[in-house]
Design an enzyme around this catalytic site. Structure first.
Site: not given
Lengths: 676, 38
Positions: A91-92, A95, A101, A150
């Protein structure tokens, strides 16, 4: 959704530096995350070797990253305590590669409703969205299953969800942190123009008539057939398990009427390896006789052998059973090759034969051990809450014996979850006595396999823990990973076997039961856990710096982060000394990097910003555009002053000269005229 | 002993980890420099 602008993209091979402060387990999981990128996209990672921009991974207070390549030289990405999960790391890095997101994309209001009155005060900014001139969803539909979405309870102030999905079935789907979704990968591959992934070689579920380009062997006496059912079993394939009428094929070699010793060869299409090691994974159904055999070969091609050379790999240990068995075979091929499945009719009578389905070949390491839990839905429902079930004990190649403990029905504090813990156990007395205790830097990975046919589309759930030899048991002086005979408890198995089980390390929130029921985590009623123990002691020393620069990346924290508790000193294995380099004698200041120029001379490459830079042979001087303006003004004033002095001096000299001349000639011509 | 240590301390997601660490980053886990953005 992705940030718009080519300047935010990284090269397809991203340079990285793993800072010393990272937990050793985190370093190991980061490398596993990179492997997923290599398997599922064309994004690769390489240790930083002096490139201008690179990602510096450090242990901050939490998990965070910037979005896209900010072109700031050292770009920080934090994998703090509690962040050493593969999905968090992926996930990071998404980014960092340029993705926001999912619920911030411009069209999100068509798909989710943000419940503004349920958001914690002051946290509303977390639900901003971007217009489509600053972000792009890359022509991919809204993805509830994205690992960048989220969860429904993000930033809530009470007990009610802050995000309500317009399609209710997705309410509990959003917020998955298991693996890349199909759309995550589609967007990543579109953004970076990926035509193929780095380590994937082939996948085949035999649903198409071309059987993925596989061919029947030229030197055999029988053929493999593409079928959807066999009288002696299996009655369905493994891909669909008979769920789709008109689909569900597998390859079968019947040993019913074949002559003893007859062989049938099924050869894959040509594969082109890059790494020199591969993992072959497939499902195998043996409904033949015990003496029927399946063997794996490879046919390797090179200039000297254009027709290929056969090399035997291994015979599959898969006795007749009424189920599709999962098998892994490690290959080590570095030339163009084919994988060959060789079925051999044995000496006994058979009512069935050998069957193959869901084959994957990738340039990855094979998992070592398989724990299959039959009828897993029932196990989840009937096991009392707070009760663990344990895998068999597995022997690692390092001599240590270990097992997995699973809470299938959660615990009182964490209902609705699966808990997973790894334990060292006692093994053979003599072997255990010869081992190093406490066990040092062995990473145990527990993976619940998503049994999707295609390895690239799997969202397997995995967690890793590492044996830290300095860790002690709370309230005790005993080491956590000491000999289980010393720090464990004696347990007795159902068959009366006794052994010792050491303390466990893991999580009570391994996966929610709802997610375990989703996708193909349970197939044919069974769940498959893949377990591996790897030595990661090579990750304890520092990552080598490029050309041994002395400008070591620092680990500064963001202003919002709390100071980190200092990590206790841990003994590190000695490392071999590096060969000397001209850079050893050069100290580059202010984050400069020492590199060797074409002549092999060490020079400092200094850090540069938009309107500032460092200069000097050691980057010891700072410059900026402001300095240039001051310098230009001062220089202009000086030049003007010098010109004035020269002019005045000239005028005075001329005046004196003509005055003398006029006096000498007795002439009374006014001085002014002479000057003119 | 029958020791078992939970490495997650019950935190199910990275946003829980960041909240537990007292972080209030942009969108929970993004380093965002407004000057840079301008």
């Amino acid at each position: 959704n992705s940030i718009i602008g080519d300047q935010y993209k990284w090269p397809k091979t991203v340079p990285y530096y793993l800072q010393d402060d990272l937990d050793v387990n985190a370093k190991g999981v980061i490398l596993k995350a990179f492997e997923q990128y290599r398997l599922k996209s064309c994004i690769d990672f390489k240790p930083w070797s002096g490139e201008e921009n690179y990602i510096s991974v450090f242990k901050g207070s939490g998990c965070f990253s910037s979005v896209g390549n900010r072109r700031v030289g050292k770009q920080r990405l934090s994998i703090g305590s509690g962040c050493d999960r593969i999905a968090t790391i992926e996930h990071e890095f998404l980014h960092a590669l340029g993705f926001w997101h999912e619920q911030s994309r411009s069209d999100r209001d068509d798909y989710v409703t943000i419940m503004w009155d349920r958001i914690s005060e002051g946290r509303e900014h977390n639900f901003n969205k971007y217009n489509d001139s600053t972000s792009s969803s890359l022509n991919v539909p809204y993805d509830y299953t994205s690992m960048m979405h989220y969860s429904k309870n993000a930033f809530r102030n009470g007990t009610e969800p802050t995000i309500v999905t317009k399609i209710p079935a997705f309410a509990d789907v959003i917020g998955q942190r298991m693996e890349f979704s199909d759309s995550d990968l589609l967007k990543l591959n579109r953004m970076y123009g990926c035509a193929r992934s780095s380590t994937f070689l082939d996948t085949c579920d035999f649903e198409r008539e071309n059987i993925c380009g596989m061919i029947q062997g030229p030197e055999d006496q029988a053929d493999w057939e593409r079928v959807s059912t066999v009288t002696g079993g299996p009655t369905t394939d493994y891909t669909n398990l008979g769920r789709c009428t008109g689909h569900g094929y597998f390859m079968h070699f019947s040993t019913v009427s074949a002559t003893s010793g007859n062989k049938a060869l099924l050869e894959s299409r040509l594969l082109y390896p890059k790494r020199g090691y591969q993992c072959l994974q497939f499902f195998y159904y043996n409904s033949g006789h015990t003496s029927d055999q399946l063997s794996i070969w490879v046919r390797e091609y090179d200039e000297a052998n254009p027709n290929g050379t056969l090399r035997f790999i291994q015979t599959i240990d898969g006795p007749p059973q009424n189920l599709w068995q999962l098998h892994h075979v490690s290959l080590a091929v570095s030339k163009k090759f084919r994988v060959i499945f060789e079925g051999t009719k044995g000496s006994g009578s058979s009512a069935g034969g050998l069957s193959l389905d869901d084959i994957n070949v990738s340039e990855t390491m094979c998992p070592e051990h398989i724990w299959r839990v039959n009828n897993f839905l029932s196990v989840m429902e009937t096991t009392p809450q707070g009760t663990a079930i344990y895998s068999p004990r597995f022997h690692s190649k390092y001599g240590y014996t270990f097992q997995m403990g699973l809470y299938p029905n959660g615990t009182i504090d964490y209902p609705g979850e699966l808990g997973a813990f790894a334990h060292l156990t006692s093994g053979d007395n003599a072997v255990d006595a010869s081992l190093e205790w406490p066990s040092a830097w062995k990473q145990i990975t527990m993976m619940l396999m998503d049994q999707n046919t295609d390895i690239r589309k799997r969202m397997s759930n995995q967690r890793s823990i590492t044996t830290d030899p300095t860790q002690v048991i709370a309230g005790s002086t005993n080491f956590y990973w000491d000999n289980p005979r010393k720090v464990g408890m004696e347990v007795t198995e159902a068959d009366g076997t006794k052994y010792f089980r050491g303390p466990g390390l893991g999580t009570y929130v391994y996966l929610t039961q709802a997610r375990a029921r989703s996708r193909d985590f349970i197939k044919g009623g069974d769940a498959i856990f893949l377990l591996t123990m790897e030595d990661i002691s090579h990750l304890v020393p520092s990552q080598p710096l490029p050309s041994t620069t002395t400008a070591k990346p620092n680990t500064s924290q963001p202003t919002t982060a709390k100071p980190e508790t200092p990590k206790p000193e841990t003994p590190k294995p000695t490392t071999t000394s590096k060969p000397s380099s001209p850079c050893d004698k050069v100290t580059c200041e202010n984050d400069g990097v020492c590199v060797l120029d074409n002549g092999g001379v060490a020079v400092c490459r200094c850090k540069v910003g938009d309107d500032w830079w460092y200069t000097g042979d050691r980057c010891q001087f700072k410059g900026s555009t402001q300095d240039w303006i001051v310098t230009a003004v001062v220089a202009s004033v000086c030049v003007l002053a010098v010109m004035l002095i020269v002019t005045i001096t000239s005028v005075v000299c001329l005046k004196k000269k003509y005055k003398k001349r006029m006096q000498a000639a007795g002439d009374d011509i006014p001085y002014q005229h002479a000057a003119v | 002993s029958d020791t078992q240590v939970d490495v997650d301390d019950g935190k199910a997601d990275l946003f829980d980890v960041n909240e537990g660490a007292g972080l209030d980053l942009f969108e929970g886990d993004i380093l965002y420099d407004e000057r840079e953005q301008k």
